[in-house]
Design a protein around this motif. Sequence first.
Motif, PDB file in Angstrom:
ATOM      1  N   ILE A   5      -1.386  29.332  46.926  1.00 49.72           N
ATOM      2  CA  ILE A   5      -2.897  29.236  46.535  1.00 49.72           C
ATOM      3  C   ILE A   5      -2.948  29.103  45.038  1.00 49.72           C
ATOM      4  N   THR A   8      -1.360  25.631  44.006  1.00 47.59           N
ATOM      5  CA  THR A   8      -2.408  24.669  44.305  1.00 47.59           C
ATOM      6  C   THR A   8      -3.315  24.442  43.289  1.00 47.59           C
ATOM      7  N   ASP A   9      -3.959  25.684  42.661  1.00 50.14           N
ATOM      8  CA  ASP A   9      -4.938  25.493  41.793  1.00 50.14           C
ATOM      9  C   ASP A   9      -4.336  25.253  40.243  1.00 50.14           C
ATOM     10  N   ALA A  12      -4.030  21.511  40.355  1.00 46.92           N
ATOM     11  CA  ALA A  12      -5.416  20.790  40.567  1.00 46.92           C
ATOM     12  C   ALA A  12      -5.781  20.811  39.050  1.00 46.92           C
ATOM     13  N   LYS A  15      -3.773  18.134  37.127  1.00 46.64           N
ATOM     14  CA  LYS A  15      -4.449  16.814  37.273  1.00 46.64           C
ATOM     15  C   LYS A  15      -5.825  16.499  36.669  1.00 46.64           C
ATOM     16  N   ASN A  16      -6.448  17.631  36.678  1.00 44.69           N
ATOM     17  CA  ASN A  16      -7.935  17.226  36.122  1.00 44.69           C
ATOM     18  C   ASN A  16      -7.790  17.137  34.720  1.00 44.69           C
ATOM     19  N   ARG A  19      -6.226  13.904  33.437  1.00 46.79           N
ATOM     20  CA  ARG A  19      -7.270  12.594  33.466  1.00 46.79           C
ATOM     21  C   ARG A  19      -8.280  12.676  32.766  1.00 46.79           C
ATOM     22  N   ASN A  20      -8.436  13.858  31.784  1.00 52.12           N
ATOM     23  CA  ASN A  20      -9.484  13.811  31.055  1.00 52.12           C
ATOM     24  C   ASN A  20      -9.018  13.656  29.575  1.00 52.12           C
ATOM     25  N   LYS A 226     -18.540  26.188  33.795  1.00 49.57           N
ATOM     26  CA  LYS A 226     -18.564  24.921  34.266  1.00 49.57           C
ATOM     27  C   LYS A 226     -18.386  24.961  35.677  1.00 49.57           C
ATOM     28  N   PHE A 227     -17.606  25.736  35.959  1.00 44.72           N
ATOM     29  CA  PHE A 227     -17.386  26.006  37.497  1.00 44.72           C
ATOM     30  C   PHE A 227     -18.461  26.945  38.310  1.00 44.72           C
ATOM     31  N   ASN A 230     -21.319  24.413  38.629  1.00 46.86           N
ATOM     32  CA  ASN A 230     -20.878  23.253  39.541  1.00 46.86           C
ATOM     33  C   ASN A 230     -20.916  23.847  41.135  1.00 46.86           C
ATOM     34  N   GLY A 231     -20.963  25.207  41.062  1.00 45.11           N
ATOM     35  CA  GLY A 231     -20.838  25.818  42.424  1.00 45.11           C
ATOM     36  C   GLY A 231     -19.562  25.902  42.830  1.00 45.11           C
ATOM     37  N   ILE A 232     -18.560  25.702  42.114  1.00 46.90           N
ATOM     38  CA  ILE A 232     -17.089  25.722  42.722  1.00 46.90           C
ATOM     39  C   ILE A 232     -16.642  27.264  42.713  1.00 46.90           C
TER      40      ILE A 232
END
Lengths: 394, 305
Positions: A5, A8-9, A12, A15-16, A19-20, A226-227, A230-232
Motif C-alpha cells: 500500500i 502504491t501511494d 502515485a 507520477k502526480n 506530470r505537474n 487538497k485531498f 477533493n474527497g480523496i
Amino acid sequence: MNPKIIATDFVASLKNYLRNRGTLFFSIAFPVILILLFGAIYSSGGGGSYELYVKNFDYENGMIIAGMMNDSIAGNFTNFYDAVYAQLNGTGVVKIRIIKDSEVSSRKELQDYVESKKLKSVMVIPENYGMMLGLAIANENATLAPNVTLMLDQSEMQRNSIIISVISQFFGKSNLIIAGGENFMRFNTTNIVQEKFDYIDFFVPGVIALTVMTNSIFGVIESNTKFRKNGILRKLLTTPFTRAEWIMAKMLFMLFMSFVSTFVIIIVGMAVWNLNVHFNAYMFILIISGSFAFAGMGMIVTRFVKDEETAPAAANVITFPMMFLAGIFFPLEMMPSFLQVIAKFMPLYYVGQGLRDAMIFGDAAGALANTIVIFLFAAVVFAIGVAVTSWKEE
Amino acid sequence: MECAIEVENLTKVYGDLKAVDNISFKVKKGEVFAFLGPNGAGKTTTVEMIETIRSPTRGRIKVLGQDVKKSTKEIKERIGVLPQEFISFERLTVRETLKYFSNLYKKHIDIDEIMDIIDLKDKENELYMNLSGGLKQRVGVAIALVNDPDIVFLDEPTTGLDPRARRDVWNAIAGLKKQGKTVFLTTHYMEEAEYLADSIAIMHRGRIVAEGTLDELIQKYGKRSTLLLKGGRAEEAAEALKENGYDAEVVDGDVEIKIVKRDAVLDILFYLREKGISYREVDIRHSDLEDVFLNLTGEKLAEET
C-alpha cells in the motif's frame, strides 16, 4: 503496515508530481535559479586592483641597497624596497599591503597568518635578499641571488596570472637596468593551500535547507487540504489504508523529494560555482530531520486551517520570516543582534547552519550540535503532527 | 430476506445540533436503497457512520452482520464507496487510478472487467483531470468496485451533471444491481430515486419521515391523480361536476378534478359531453416523490433539478 500500500501511494505521488510542471518548477528549477542568480550577484568580484600582501624579511637592509643601486631603480627613495613597492603600486593592477614585523616575524608565523586572514596572494622577500642580490651582481653570477617567493591561492587563476605578469614585467625591467637582461631578480611561486569560502559556499546549504522546508511544509499542506477537499481523504478512510501507512507513504515521498532537490542543487553548485562538498552522515540526518520537522509543522497547520486556499497562506506566515531571518540568504553576522537572537528560535537556522558545518566547513562539532537540536525538534513536532492528524471524520 | 445494513436508534449530535435524530432502518441484500432528502438533511452524516468513518453519538449499526465499531477493518474490505463531490488524483490515468485503489484491498477484481462494466475502456489512458464531469463520476463508481464489494455506497453520484451524463451514471448504477450488489444511494434528486431504487427512505432534518417502495410511498403520501381540463368554460364545468359529486375546483383557469378510481376519467368525460360542456385539451397528472415529500414536510425537495 502493508508495504504494498505504501509503495502504491508513493508511486502515485511520484507520477502526480512528475506530470505537474508547476510543482516540478518550484521544487527543482526554482532553487537552481536561486543559486545561479545569487551566485552570479556575489561572485562578480572582478575588475579593479588586486591586493598583494608583502612580507619583507629584509626591509631594514633596503637603505644600504638603495645606496648601491643606481637612481633608475631606487629613484628618490632612501629604501630600495619602498621604491619596489611604489613601482608595483604604480602599475595600478596590484595594491601592496605590507605585513608588519609586529604581526609576523617568522616563516612559521607567516603561514598561520596567511591561513587565518585567508590571504590570496603574498610576496615573500627572504632575509638578506638585498645583500645577496648585490653580491650576485658584483660577481656577475646570477645564481647567487635568492628567489623572491609568490604565494598564490591556486583557485584564483585569473588573479594569479595577472599578478604573475605584473611581477614578471617588473623584474624583467629591473634586470634590464641592472645587468642587461640577465636574470638576477627572480621569483618562484608556491601554493597557498587553504579552503576559502565564497558566498556560494554559504548559500548552497541554505538553499538546500530552504527547499527541504518548502517541499515538506507545502507537500503536507497540499496532501492534507487538497485531498480533503477533493474527497480523496474521505475515500481513503473507507479503504483498508491506515493512518500510519498514509503518513509513512507521504513522508517517504517527501524525503525522496528532499534528496532529489539536494542532489540537483549540489550538482549545479559544483558544475557552475566550483562548489566543494563533503558528504557525511550529518548531512543526511539533517535533511531527514528537517523534512520530518517541517512536515510536522505542516500537519499542525492543516489541523487548524483546513481550507485549501488559506492553509498555504498560513504556512507562508511561518516560512517567510524563516526564509529571511534564519540566515539563509545573508550571514547572521550581518544582521542586528536582536534579529540574531530571533534566528536562534527558527528551526530553519539549525538546518542551514548544520548543513553548512557538515557539507562545507567540515566542522564536525558544529554539525553535531545543530543536528542534535533539529533532531530533537523534529521528534517533538512530528509526534504532535501525527497526533493531531485525524483519520476519521468528526 | 437477509439484511445488508441494519441501523438502530442512530443519533449524531454536534453541540446543540442533532444532525441525525434517532433513526432506524434496514437495507436488504441485493436491493438499490435510496436515501432521499434535501441538502443538509443528515444523509451524508448517516452514510459516513455506516461506512465506519464517522463515530455515532448513540445507536447501533451492523454492516453485513458485523458491528461497525468492532469490525471496522473487515467491513472496509467489503464495501466500496464513492464519496460526495469526489475528485480523484488529477494526474493519474483511469487505469492507474483503478490500479491504485485496487492495491489497497486484499481482494480485487480485474481492472479490465470493471472498465468493461462501467464502459471506460476507451478512456483508460486518459488523465483523470482531462475527463468530463460524467466520466469522472463513472470513474468514481468504478473505483468503488475495485474490491468486488458486497455493498456499494454512492453519495450524490450525479450532482452537477447534465442530463445525458446523469443518464450514463444511472445506467452504470443499474448495472451494479444486475451483478447482485447491494447499492446504498444517497440523493436529493427524486427522479434518481424513482428510476433506480427498490426501496426509498426519505430523510428530513435528521429524521426518516417515510420509508417503503416507490409505489407504497406514493399510495400512502402522494396526492391522488388529477384530471386537468384546459380551456373552455372552466367555472361552468366545475359547477356541473361538483353537482354530480366530483371533487373539482378551478385553479389558474383550469379545472382540476381529483380521481379516486381509474375508470372515473371516462365517466367524467362522458358526463361533460352529455352536458355539452367543451374544453380545449385534457391532461392527467400522476403523483410523484416530489408530491410525497411536499406532503410529508411541507417543503420542496430541491429548488431545481
